[in-house]
Structures are given as C-alpha cells and as structure tokens.
Design an enzyme around this catalytic site. Structure first.
Site, PDB file in Angstrom:
ATOM      1  N   LYS A 146      41.613  15.647   3.653  1.00 42.39           N
ATOM      2  CA  LYS A 146      42.871  14.932   3.934  1.00 42.39           C
ATOM      3  C   LYS A 146      43.058  14.723   5.436  1.00 42.39           C
ATOM      4  O   LYS A 146      43.443  13.634   5.878  1.00 42.39           O
ATOM      5  CB  LYS A 146      44.032  15.737   3.336  1.00 42.39           C
ATOM      6  CG  LYS A 146      45.320  14.977   3.228  1.00 42.39           C
ATOM      7  CD  LYS A 146      46.317  15.671   2.339  1.00 42.39           C
ATOM      8  CE  LYS A 146      46.638  17.101   2.729  1.00 42.39           C
ATOM      9  NZ  LYS A 146      45.710  18.135   2.322  1.00 42.39           N
TER      10      LYS A 146
ATOM     11  N   THR B 177      40.635  14.723   7.691  1.00 47.67           N
ATOM     12  CA  THR B 177      39.582  13.788   8.095  1.00 47.67           C
ATOM     13  C   THR B 177      40.012  12.345   7.843  1.00 47.67           C
ATOM     14  O   THR B 177      39.823  11.463   8.691  1.00 47.67           O
ATOM     15  CB  THR B 177      38.280  14.093   7.330  1.00 47.67           C
ATOM     16  OG1 THR B 177      37.876  15.432   7.618  1.00 47.67           O
ATOM     17  CG2 THR B 177      37.171  13.136   7.712  1.00 47.67           C
TER      18      THR B 177
ATOM     19  N   ARG C 121      49.237  19.067  11.709  1.00 44.35           N
ATOM     20  CA  ARG C 121      49.566  20.484  11.883  1.00 44.35           C
ATOM     21  C   ARG C 121      48.471  21.186  12.685  1.00 44.35           C
ATOM     22  O   ARG C 121      47.330  20.747  12.721  1.00 44.35           O
ATOM     23  CB  ARG C 121      49.702  21.175  10.519  1.00 44.35           C
ATOM     24  CG  ARG C 121      50.880  20.724   9.700  1.00 44.35           C
ATOM     25  CD  ARG C 121      50.814  21.291   8.300  1.00 44.35           C
ATOM     26  NE  ARG C 121      49.620  20.823   7.598  1.00 44.35           N
ATOM     27  CZ  ARG C 121      49.074  21.438   6.565  1.00 44.35           C
ATOM     28  NH1 ARG C 121      49.590  22.553   6.108  1.00 44.35           N
ATOM     29  NH2 ARG C 121      48.007  20.933   5.982  1.00 44.35           N
TER      30      ARG C 121
ATOM     31  N   PHE D  75      31.417  10.799  -0.271  1.00 44.11           N
ATOM     32  CA  PHE D  75      30.371  11.811  -0.071  1.00 44.11           C
ATOM     33  C   PHE D  75      29.037  11.170  -0.445  1.00 44.11           C
ATOM     34  O   PHE D  75      28.976  10.292  -1.316  1.00 44.11           O
ATOM     35  CB  PHE D  75      30.641  13.042  -0.935  1.00 44.11           C
ATOM     36  CG  PHE D  75      31.729  13.930  -0.399  1.00 44.11           C
ATOM     37  CD1 PHE D  75      31.421  15.140   0.213  1.00 44.11           C
ATOM     38  CD2 PHE D  75      33.059  13.555  -0.485  1.00 44.11           C
ATOM     39  CE1 PHE D  75      32.427  15.956   0.714  1.00 44.11           C
ATOM     40  CE2 PHE D  75      34.078  14.372   0.011  1.00 44.11           C
ATOM     41  CZ  PHE D  75      33.746  15.579   0.616  1.00 44.11           C
TER      42      PHE D  75
ATOM     43  N   LYS E 286      38.012  28.319   4.117  1.00 42.95           N
ATOM     44  CA  LYS E 286      38.110  26.866   4.259  1.00 42.95           C
ATOM     45  C   LYS E 286      37.576  26.356   5.589  1.00 42.95           C
ATOM     46  O   LYS E 286      37.171  25.207   5.713  1.00 42.95           O
ATOM     47  CB  LYS E 286      39.569  26.438   4.077  1.00 42.95           C
ATOM     48  CG  LYS E 286      39.751  24.938   3.906  1.00 42.95           C
ATOM     49  CD  LYS E 286      41.207  24.613   3.653  1.00 42.95           C
ATOM     50  CE  LYS E 286      41.413  23.105   3.555  1.00 42.95           C
ATOM     51  NZ  LYS E 286      42.820  22.738   3.420  1.00 42.95           N
TER      52      LYS E 286
ATOM     53  N   TRP F 145      34.240  10.301   7.699  1.00 42.35           N
ATOM     54  CA  TRP F 145      33.463  11.469   8.137  1.00 42.35           C
ATOM     55  C   TRP F 145      32.148  11.008   8.768  1.00 42.35           C
ATOM     56  O   TRP F 145      31.752  11.485   9.829  1.00 42.35           O
ATOM     57  CB  TRP F 145      33.168  12.394   6.946  1.00 42.35           C
ATOM     58  CG  TRP F 145      32.550  13.705   7.361  1.00 42.35           C
ATOM     59  CD1 TRP F 145      33.205  14.882   7.592  1.00 42.35           C
ATOM     60  CD2 TRP F 145      31.157  13.971   7.588  1.00 42.35           C
ATOM     61  NE1 TRP F 145      32.315  15.860   7.962  1.00 42.35           N
ATOM     62  CE2 TRP F 145      31.051  15.326   7.974  1.00 42.35           C
ATOM     63  CE3 TRP F 145      30.001  13.193   7.520  1.00 42.35           C
ATOM     64  CZ2 TRP F 145      29.821  15.929   8.280  1.00 42.35           C
ATOM     65  CZ3 TRP F 145      28.780  13.786   7.837  1.00 42.35           C
ATOM     66  CH2 TRP F 145      28.698  15.141   8.210  1.00 42.35           C
TER      67      TRP F 145
ATOM     68  N   ALA G 126      51.318  24.595   2.794  1.00 38.69           N
ATOM     69  CA  ALA G 126      52.094  23.880   1.772  1.00 38.69           C
ATOM     70  C   ALA G 126      52.148  24.621   0.449  1.00 38.69           C
ATOM     71  O   ALA G 126      52.964  24.295  -0.401  1.00 38.69           O
ATOM     72  CB  ALA G 126      51.528  22.489   1.557  1.00 38.69           C
TER      73      ALA G 126
ATOM     74  N   PHE H 183      47.687  20.407   1.271  1.00 43.97           N
ATOM     75  CA  PHE H 183      47.200  20.491  -0.109  1.00 43.97           C
ATOM     76  C   PHE H 183      47.520  19.209  -0.885  1.00 43.97           C
ATOM     77  O   PHE H 183      47.528  18.126  -0.316  1.00 43.97           O
ATOM     78  CB  PHE H 183      47.722  21.751  -0.797  1.00 43.97           C
ATOM     79  CG  PHE H 183      47.151  23.010  -0.216  1.00 43.97           C
ATOM     80  CD1 PHE H 183      45.782  23.236  -0.218  1.00 43.97           C
ATOM     81  CD2 PHE H 183      47.963  23.989   0.341  1.00 43.97           C
ATOM     82  CE1 PHE H 183      45.234  24.394   0.326  1.00 43.97           C
ATOM     83  CE2 PHE H 183      47.428  25.148   0.884  1.00 43.97           C
ATOM     84  CZ  PHE H 183      46.057  25.357   0.884  1.00 43.97           C
TER      85      PHE H 183
END
Length: 556
Positions: free
Chosen positions: A71, A73, A94, A381, A105, A409, A273, A301
């Site tokens: 998210k 990215t 954030r 991806f 993560k 990405w 979140a 999230f």
C-alpha cells in the site's frame, strides 16, 4: 535483483531545501535535520492557512497477507506518477514503527523504485518523534506512580489505574508486569502493562491535534485512573500536561523528506490501524493539501481497519473531505483469501482467484457506502499471469470500477502512470459524496454494531460483561457521542484471522472497551487482538547489521 535498501542507498537525493522549494517552501521555514530531513515550521503552517486545498486521495487495500501488499509502495508510486504527468502531488505517510521493522513485516518506506528516502533514517529513529511520544507517555506513568507513593492526595484507587506504559518495540514479556517490587521507597507494588508506542493514546492525540493548544487540551483530558469515588483522574489533575507538551513541542511538527524521484513527501505520526486509528497526522495531511494540487495519503492495513477509521474518525474530526479512494489488491492476496497456502501463491490458480476476489468485492461495497469514487490498483508481481490479471480487470470493470495495473515497485513513476491517469480522470469526472457510516449521536453499542455489520459483514455482536458495563459507564460520563475505534486483526474481515475471503454469519466478540478521552474516541477490542505484539520465531532484526563501511544492511 537489488534489495530495497540497496536501491535506496544508491539514490541521488536532493538537499531537502531544494525539495521544499518545489512546493513553495522557503528555506527559513524549514528546521533542518541534516541535509535530507526537515521539520515544517509553525511559520509555514500559519503562512499557508489561506491556500486553497488540493484534492485528497486515500490509498487503502484489501485484507493483506502477513507480508503486506504494498500500500505504501503504491501511494509513493502514484504520487511520483502524478508528478510525472505534470501534477503538483505530495504524499503524506505515517512514520514506521520499530516493532514491525525488527519483527516480521520490515520497514515502511515503500519498496523498489517507489520509496521514501533516506530509507534507513525513516525506519530507524527518523527525527525522534516516536521517542518523544514514548517519553511523554512514560512521564505521565511515572508521575502517576509518584503521586501514589507520595501520599495519594487525589485518592486514586490503585485497582482502577488504566494508564499503561509504552515502548516502540515488539516485546511480549512486557504485556503484563508487576512494578514497585523491593523496599517501600521503590514505590507501590501493583500490576502494570505496556502497549507498543503506536497504540498509545499520546500517539493518537499527536496525530489528531490541530495545533499546540489543541495538543495541550487533549493531553490534559487523558484519563489515567479513577479515584475511590469512581471519578476519573486526568493528566491535568496530576499537573503533568505542561511537561508532556514540552516533550512533544518538536514532535508535533510534520517531517519533510523525498521520494526516490525527488518529489516531496510529508511523513508524520504512525498509529497502527489494527489497534489504533491508523492514519498519519492531521497536520501532515492538511499541509499536503495546502501545498499541493493532489495530496495522496494512506491508512493502515485493509479498508475495514485503516480506511474506516480515516473516514469515520480522522475526516470527521479534522473536517477533511476525501475526493477518491484507491483500493490496492494483489493477485497473491486474492488467492490467499481464496484458500491458497503462502508457499503456493506464485502458482497460477484461477479457481482460488475467483473465490478470493469476494474479499475485494466487499471492500469496494464498503467504500461506496461512504459515497466515494474508487480506483482499483493491482500491485504487480512477477509471478502474476496474464490470465489472472485479465480476470481481475474484467471483474472490476463489471463492478463499474476504474482499474489499473501498477508496476511502481519495479519501474517507479513509469510503472504508475496508468494508475495516475485513472486517478486524475476520476478526480475530474466523478463527484465525492463522502459521509461517515454512522452519526456520532448514535449510542456506543449501535456504533460498534454498525461498523461490525456494515463494514465487516458480521451477523451479530457480543460483549463481555465487563465491556458491556464500561459502555454504560462511558455513556453516563458523557462520552457517548465519540466515534469508535475498533481494534481487530488485519487478516480477516471478521475478528477471527482464520476466516479469509468474505466470511458470513459470524459474530464479532467485544472483550474490552475503554475511552481515549484526549484522542476523542472509544476503543473496542475484538477477539484476541493485542496492543503489544511479540516477535516472530525468526525476527527481521537477525538480518540487520552495519558493514565495515558503516552502511546499514539487511533492512527492508
């Protein structure tokens, strides 16, 4: 293939004063933290108050896999893409927490060629905001215990202390502790608890405060305990507010950094979140709106957590009116929600995709309930197949949703141009009819039920006897008009992380309810959600090091 940190360390950064100049910020309106970081001054905030607001775009997501779905990215890539198309776009994000950074993560500076830099600084300490929040929180805890030790003039009932200490680290051993052991001079012996800093009320207050005066008023309202008569004892009662504000006087100022393509990024605050309200600071978002044509922000999230709180708590309190929402999905997360094991997500599986896409459907329905236009961004991806991508594209078009494949990405702005153009078209042609999902004058239980049934899709809500008792207590205390902040696992629409896809006929279980009187919302803990996470069996911290040249390695 280069890692995120290798890409970030090879970046050619501009001096932060040159990044600031792109959006009309004067050098003397910056408070420099070296060459590449700066805080935005109160003078700048005051000067730009009369500026016209730009458009506000929220980036959210479907329910993620444990690794996250990119998210941040996409938020950064979208902003770079908008800038490449001639828009003055600013991303407002954030700050990362050290907990997930050293846990499972990793960092939260984006990824690949869609990152905010300096990436290592951002993920590790940054400008010290989280340390200031931790210190202010724990100063209040120390003053509370000292007051009791020094005679307890306020008559605090030590069985009704609700304030917890905090630490910005995953440390399960601190969830439940006993303090004050030893001699009488070592303090009153009692049970105590820690939350992770990003779940603390001080973090929420900093992110929701409009200015220094608002910060001070909110901090003063924090309820730390109840006295023997059952009345609340606040930070103001302990004369702690002034010292807490002093610790936070710099932390309240938003931070300016840059993306890999040298576009401006405002990064400030960091509540989770799943256990907090999950949005960057109001001040950061409003600065992005005042300085840019388009402000891109994200909420943590999935849509059921961060976006719901952004739309029901942050926007309501700060009088923000979002213009569009981007919902991030990945083929792998859709297959995960269709029942595919983590190790098999790279294999084409159209049947699982058809099953798991019901999760995306629910999030689209939810955003429409808030009256907002939607663009679905499929975060690409290399394992995605043409057949899988085409299925998702056709499915979104059948739902009358704009759709774009995002390759931010791998390609930065170039890979996000399709998404950026779809967002521009949406902003220019579709009207936002934003409204919160519930009114604040609804009673607390009905607000909780509304979120559980309308957003999660629950059939019913149950309450522990203690949670039911506290709801009645808070309504009698005059807190019934506050919005609710639901603390729930992020992996499922339900409060059971094992119920993937779009579960039905489930019950949400409310085990605990407490008030964040300073932040201005009621917190409802569901299921087994924890406010102090633990580290995994093999924490990410084991891979982090500093090489012989003084460079940080292993951070991602």
């Amino acid at each position: 293939m280069k890692t995120d940190i290798q890409i970030a360390q090879e970046a050619k950064m501009l001096h932060i004063k040159d990044v600031a100049a792109k959006i009309g910020i004067h050098e003397d309106e910056l408070e420099l933290y070296g060459k590449y970081k700066a805080k935005l001054s109160e003078e700048l905030i005051e000067r730009t108050k009369s500026n016209k607001d730009g458009k506000l775009v929220l980036v959210t997501a479907i329910n993620p896999t444990p690794a996250g779905e990119g998210k941040t990215t996409i938020s950064i890539g979208l902003t770079q893409g908008l800038c490449s198309l001639g828009k003055n776009a600013i991303v407002a994000l954030r700050e990362p927490s050290l907990g997930p950074c050293f846990g499972i993560k990793g960092g939260a500076a984006g990824g690949g060629y869609s990152q905010v830099v300096p990436m290592e600084d951002l993920n590790l300490h940054f400008t010290g905001d989280f340390h200031a929040i931790t210190s202010a929180n724990n100063l209040l805890a120390a003053m509370l215990d000292n007051h009791i030790h020094q005679g307890n003039a306020l008559g605090i009932d030590t069985r009704q202390i609700v304030w917890k200490r905090c630490l910005d680290m995953n440390d399960r051993a601190l969830r439940n502790t006993v303090i004050g052991l030893g001699a009488k001079s070592d303090g009153f012996t009692r049970e105590d608890h820690f939350v992770i800093t990003v779940a603390s009320e001080v973090m929420a207050i900093l992110c929701l405060a409009e200015n220094m005066q608002d910060l001070k008023e909110r901090l003063g309202k924090i309820i730390v305990a109840y006295n023997y008569a059952g009345e609340p004892v606040t930070a103001n009662d302990l004369n702690a507010t002034g010292a807490m504000v002093a610790l936070l006087k710099d932390a309240i100022k938003p931070n300016l950094v840059q993306t890999l393509e040298n576009t401006p990024a405002i990064v400030h605050g960091g509540p989770f979140a799943n256990i907090a309200h999950g949005c960057n600071s109001v001040r950061a978002t409003k600065m992005a709106l005042k300085l840019g044509d388009i402000a891109v922000t994200e909420a943590g999230f999935g849509e059921d957590l961060g976006a719901e709180k952004f739309l029901d708590i942050k926007c309501r309190m700060a009088d923000l009116k979002p213009d569009a929402v981007v919902i991030v999905a990945t083929i792998r997360a859709l297959k995960y929600n269709g029942g595919v094991e983590k190790n098999d997500l790279s294999v084409e599986n159209l049947e699982a995709l058809k099953k798991g896409i019901s999760n995306l459907d629910k999030h689209i329905e939810n955003i429409k309930k808030f009256g907002l236009p939607i663009v679905v961004a499929l975060n690409s991806f290399i394992t995605d197949t043409d057949a899988e991508i085409e299925f998702v594209r056709q499915h979104c078009e059948e739902l009358d949703c704009e759709f774009a494949v995002a390759k931010a990405w791998a390609e930065g702005s170039k890979g996000a141009k399709e998404l950026a153009q779809k967002v521009i078209n949406t902003l220019e042609t579709k009207e936002s009819k934003y409204a919160p999902i519930y009114p604040t004058d609804m009673n607390i239980a009905d607000k909780i039920r509304t979120v559980a049934t309308e957003i999660y899709g629950a059939a019913d809500v149950t309450y522990s006897p203690e949670a039911a008792r506290m709801i009645l207590k808070f309504e009698k205390m005059g807190f019934g008009n506050m919005p609710v902040c639901m603390a729930k696992n992020q992996y499922s629409l339900s409060d059971n992380p094992l119920l993937l896809g779009r579960p039905v006929n489930f019950t949400v279980n409310i085990r605990e309810v407490y008030v964040n009187a300073g932040a201005g919302f009621i917190v409802a803990l569901t299921g087994t959600i924890l406010t102090m996470p633990g580290l995994p069996k093999v924490p990410a911290a084991e891979r982090v090091d500093v090489d012989e040249n003084g460079k940080i390695v292993g951070l991602f």
